[in-house]
Motif scaffolding. Structure first.
Motif, PDB file in Angstrom:
ATOM      1  N   PRO A  34      55.924  41.122  38.531  1.00  0.00           N
ATOM      2  CA  PRO A  34      56.487  39.836  38.922  1.00  0.00           C
ATOM      3  C   PRO A  34      57.585  39.880  39.975  1.00  0.00           C
ATOM      4  O   PRO A  34      57.867  38.862  40.595  1.00  0.00           O
ATOM      5  N   ILE A  35      58.213  41.028  40.200  1.00  0.00           N
ATOM      6  CA  ILE A  35      59.293  41.061  41.186  1.00  0.00           C
ATOM      7  C   ILE A  35      58.907  41.799  42.466  1.00  0.00           C
ATOM      8  O   ILE A  35      59.750  42.011  43.335  1.00  0.00           O
ATOM      9  N   ALA A  36      57.644  42.166  42.597  1.00  0.00           N
ATOM     10  CA  ALA A  36      57.206  42.940  43.766  1.00  0.00           C
ATOM     11  C   ALA A  36      57.534  42.223  45.075  1.00  0.00           C
ATOM     12  O   ALA A  36      58.058  42.845  46.005  1.00  0.00           O
ATOM     13  N   ALA A  37      57.249  40.943  45.168  1.00  0.00           N
ATOM     14  CA  ALA A  37      57.507  40.210  46.410  1.00  0.00           C
ATOM     15  C   ALA A  37      58.994  40.192  46.748  1.00  0.00           C
ATOM     16  O   ALA A  37      59.378  40.382  47.911  1.00  0.00           O
ATOM     17  N   ASP A  38      59.849  39.985  45.750  1.00  0.00           N
ATOM     18  CA  ASP A  38      61.297  39.981  45.979  1.00  0.00           C
ATOM     19  C   ASP A  38      61.786  41.338  46.475  1.00  0.00           C
ATOM     20  O   ASP A  38      62.617  41.424  47.372  1.00  0.00           O
ATOM     21  N   VAL A  39      61.261  42.408  45.882  1.00  0.00           N
ATOM     22  CA  VAL A  39      61.681  43.751  46.274  1.00  0.00           C
ATOM     23  C   VAL A  39      61.214  44.071  47.691  1.00  0.00           C
ATOM     24  O   VAL A  39      61.967  44.642  48.484  1.00  0.00           O
ATOM     25  N   ILE A  40      59.996  43.677  48.036  1.00  0.00           N
ATOM     26  CA  ILE A  40      59.499  43.902  49.400  1.00  0.00           C
ATOM     27  C   ILE A  40      60.381  43.176  50.405  1.00  0.00           C
ATOM     28  O   ILE A  40      60.773  43.743  51.421  1.00  0.00           O
ATOM     29  N   ASP A  41      60.715  41.926  50.121  1.00  0.00           N
ATOM     30  CA  ASP A  41      61.589  41.162  51.023  1.00  0.00           C
ATOM     31  C   ASP A  41      62.953  41.826  51.167  1.00  0.00           C
ATOM     32  O   ASP A  41      63.496  41.912  52.269  1.00  0.00           O
TER      33      ASP A  41
ATOM     34  N   VAL B  50      53.393  48.858  41.361  1.00  0.00           N
ATOM     35  CA  VAL B  50      52.511  48.964  40.213  1.00  0.00           C
ATOM     36  C   VAL B  50      52.085  47.549  39.830  1.00  0.00           C
ATOM     37  O   VAL B  50      52.940  46.690  39.618  1.00  0.00           O
ATOM     38  N   ASP B  51      50.784  47.312  39.802  1.00  0.00           N
ATOM     39  CA  ASP B  51      50.252  46.000  39.433  1.00  0.00           C
ATOM     40  C   ASP B  51      50.995  44.844  40.115  1.00  0.00           C
ATOM     41  O   ASP B  51      51.488  43.925  39.441  1.00  0.00           O
ATOM     42  N   PRO B  52      51.093  44.859  41.442  1.00  0.00           N
ATOM     43  CA  PRO B  52      51.824  43.778  42.099  1.00  0.00           C
ATOM     44  C   PRO B  52      51.101  42.440  41.935  1.00  0.00           C
ATOM     45  O   PRO B  52      49.873  42.403  41.869  1.00  0.00           O
ATOM     46  N   GLU B  53      51.877  41.382  41.876  1.00  0.00           N
ATOM     47  CA  GLU B  53      51.312  40.037  41.778  1.00  0.00           C
ATOM     48  C   GLU B  53      51.158  39.408  43.159  1.00  0.00           C
ATOM     49  O   GLU B  53      50.938  38.198  43.256  1.00  0.00           O
ATOM     50  N   VAL B  54      51.294  40.209  44.202  1.00  0.00           N
ATOM     51  CA  VAL B  54      51.161  39.728  45.577  1.00  0.00           C
ATOM     52  C   VAL B  54      50.196  40.642  46.327  1.00  0.00           C
ATOM     53  O   VAL B  54      49.993  41.795  45.953  1.00  0.00           O
ATOM     54  N   GLU B  55      49.615  40.111  47.397  1.00  0.00           N
ATOM     55  CA  GLU B  55      48.800  40.934  48.279  1.00  0.00           C
ATOM     56  C   GLU B  55      49.735  41.808  49.102  1.00  0.00           C
ATOM     57  O   GLU B  55      50.802  41.370  49.518  1.00  0.00           O
ATOM     58  N   VAL B  56      49.315  43.022  49.362  1.00  0.00           N
ATOM     59  CA  VAL B  56      50.151  43.972  50.086  1.00  0.00           C
ATOM     60  C   VAL B  56      49.556  44.217  51.458  1.00  0.00           C
ATOM     61  O   VAL B  56      48.408  44.633  51.574  1.00  0.00           O
ATOM     62  N   ASP B  57      50.352  43.930  52.492  1.00  0.00           N
ATOM     63  CA  ASP B  57      49.904  44.160  53.867  1.00  0.00           C
ATOM     64  C   ASP B  57      51.095  44.559  54.727  1.00  0.00           C
ATOM     65  O   ASP B  57      51.454  43.888  55.679  1.00  0.00           O
TER      66      ASP B  57
ATOM     67  N   THR C  24      66.144  59.969  47.078  1.00  0.00           N
ATOM     68  CA  THR C  24      66.368  59.068  45.959  1.00  0.00           C
ATOM     69  C   THR C  24      65.184  58.137  45.767  1.00  0.00           C
ATOM     70  O   THR C  24      64.669  57.563  46.720  1.00  0.00           O
ATOM     71  N   VAL C  25      64.779  58.004  44.514  1.00  0.00           N
ATOM     72  CA  VAL C  25      63.783  57.031  44.115  1.00  0.00           C
ATOM     73  C   VAL C  25      64.516  55.976  43.300  1.00  0.00           C
ATOM     74  O   VAL C  25      65.075  56.279  42.248  1.00  0.00           O
ATOM     75  N   LEU C  26      64.541  54.756  43.811  1.00  0.00           N
ATOM     76  CA  LEU C  26      65.166  53.637  43.117  1.00  0.00           C
ATOM     77  C   LEU C  26      64.068  52.882  42.384  1.00  0.00           C
ATOM     78  O   LEU C  26      63.176  52.317  43.013  1.00  0.00           O
ATOM     79  N   VAL C  27      64.126  52.917  41.069  1.00  0.00           N
ATOM     80  CA  VAL C  27      63.146  52.215  40.243  1.00  0.00           C
ATOM     81  C   VAL C  27      63.784  50.902  39.815  1.00  0.00           C
ATOM     82  O   VAL C  27      64.813  50.901  39.140  1.00  0.00           O
ATOM     83  N   ILE C  28      63.181  49.799  40.240  1.00  0.00           N
ATOM     84  CA  ILE C  28      63.681  48.471  39.869  1.00  0.00           C
ATOM     85  C   ILE C  28      62.697  47.948  38.825  1.00  0.00           C
ATOM     86  O   ILE C  28      61.592  47.528  39.145  1.00  0.00           O
ATOM     87  N   ASP C  29      63.107  48.016  37.572  1.00  0.00           N
ATOM     88  CA  ASP C  29      62.218  47.816  36.434  1.00  0.00           C
ATOM     89  C   ASP C  29      62.377  46.430  35.807  1.00  0.00           C
ATOM     90  O   ASP C  29      63.359  46.169  35.126  1.00  0.00           O
ATOM     91  N   PRO C  30      61.393  45.549  36.007  1.00  0.00           N
ATOM     92  CA  PRO C  30      61.492  44.208  35.416  1.00  0.00           C
ATOM     93  C   PRO C  30      61.372  44.214  33.895  1.00  0.00           C
ATOM     94  O   PRO C  30      61.822  43.287  33.238  1.00  0.00           O
ATOM     95  N   ALA C  31      60.803  45.273  33.321  1.00  0.00           N
ATOM     96  CA  ALA C  31      60.630  45.344  31.871  1.00  0.00           C
ATOM     97  C   ALA C  31      61.864  45.867  31.155  1.00  0.00           C
ATOM     98  O   ALA C  31      62.016  45.678  29.957  1.00  0.00           O
ATOM     99  N   GLY C  32      62.731  46.571  31.858  1.00  0.00           N
ATOM    100  CA  GLY C  32      63.962  47.061  31.247  1.00  0.00           C
ATOM    101  C   GLY C  32      63.799  48.275  30.366  1.00  0.00           C
ATOM    102  O   GLY C  32      64.456  48.394  29.338  1.00  0.00           O
TER     103      GLY C  32
ATOM    104  N   VAL D 180      71.403  45.638  44.550  1.00  0.00           N
ATOM    105  CA  VAL D 180      70.568  46.494  45.393  1.00  0.00           C
ATOM    106  C   VAL D 180      70.918  46.283  46.859  1.00  0.00           C
ATOM    107  O   VAL D 180      71.059  47.246  47.618  1.00  0.00           O
ATOM    108  N   ASP D 181      71.101  45.050  47.273  1.00  0.00           N
ATOM    109  CA  ASP D 181      71.443  44.766  48.665  1.00  0.00           C
ATOM    110  C   ASP D 181      72.772  45.419  49.046  1.00  0.00           C
ATOM    111  O   ASP D 181      72.899  46.011  50.120  1.00  0.00           O
ATOM    112  N   LYS D 182      73.772  45.346  48.161  1.00  0.00           N
ATOM    113  CA  LYS D 182      75.069  45.974  48.439  1.00  0.00           C
ATOM    114  C   LYS D 182      74.938  47.487  48.569  1.00  0.00           C
ATOM    115  O   LYS D 182      75.519  48.095  49.469  1.00  0.00           O
ATOM    116  N   VAL D 183      74.183  48.102  47.648  1.00  0.00           N
ATOM    117  CA  VAL D 183      74.002  49.558  47.694  1.00  0.00           C
ATOM    118  C   VAL D 183      73.288  49.963  48.982  1.00  0.00           C
ATOM    119  O   VAL D 183      73.696  50.901  49.666  1.00  0.00           O
TER     120      VAL D 183
END
Length: 160
Positions: A90-97, A112-119, A25-33, A68-71
């Motif tokens: 804009p939601i990359a950091a929230d999704v990573i957490d 895609v185009d995250p607004e946070v550094e990825v490490d 499964t690929v879960l796409v969490i799309d901030p643009a809708g 998402v957390d419940k699923v």
């Protein structure tokens, strides 16, 4: 940066899905809708023959974090379930957490185009917009963009 607050983006289904049940499964969490019309974007349909694609439209699902957390919690003990998450900007950091709390279930977070550094070892950037004057698509790239689909498919192939 694109504006995701247009009222029309909040209409339509909160979640759409395509692909065989029981597949990776690929879960796409799309901030643009995107995926306003009860279907995943056409660019993703080529992947739905081998992957289950679940597209969560954030503007139409304001409680997306708890959903998402419940699923993820519900599938925590299912060793057959393997999940990759795709999101952007804009939601990359929230999704990573959120994914960090479910690392036993989430194989990767693809950004895609995250607004946070990825490490993080399980987080990858799969597409970035071009920062050139004649670029017609402002960041973040829409998750339905062909470059995004290509980057996701390539990353998933590398993950095996």
């Amino acid at each position: 940066m694109r504006d995701f607050t247009e009222p029309a983006r909040a209409t339509g289904p909160g979640v759409v899905a395509d692909g065989p049940a029981g597949a990776t499964t690929v879960l796409v969490i799309d901030p643009a809708g995107e995926a306003l019309h009860d279907e995943i974007p056409a660019t993703w349909r080529t992947l739905s023959d081998r992957l289950r694609i679940v597209w969560l439209r954030v503007p139409a699902a304001p409680e997306w974090r708890s959903t998402v957390d419940k699923v993820l919690t519900r599938h925590r003990d299912d060793t057959r379930t393997m999940l990759d998450i795709v999101t952007s900007g804009p939601i990359a950091a929230d999704v990573i957490d959120l994914a960090r709390g479910h690392e036993d279930l989430v194989r990767s977070v693809l950004l895609v185009d995250p607004e946070v550094e990825v490490d993080d070892p399980f987080v990858r950037v799969v597409a970035r917009s071009q920062d050139v004057p004649d670029d017609r698509v402002p960041a973040p790239l829409p998750l339905g963009h062909p470059y995004v689909v290509f980057g996701v498919a390539e990353a998933l192939n590398q993950l095996g």
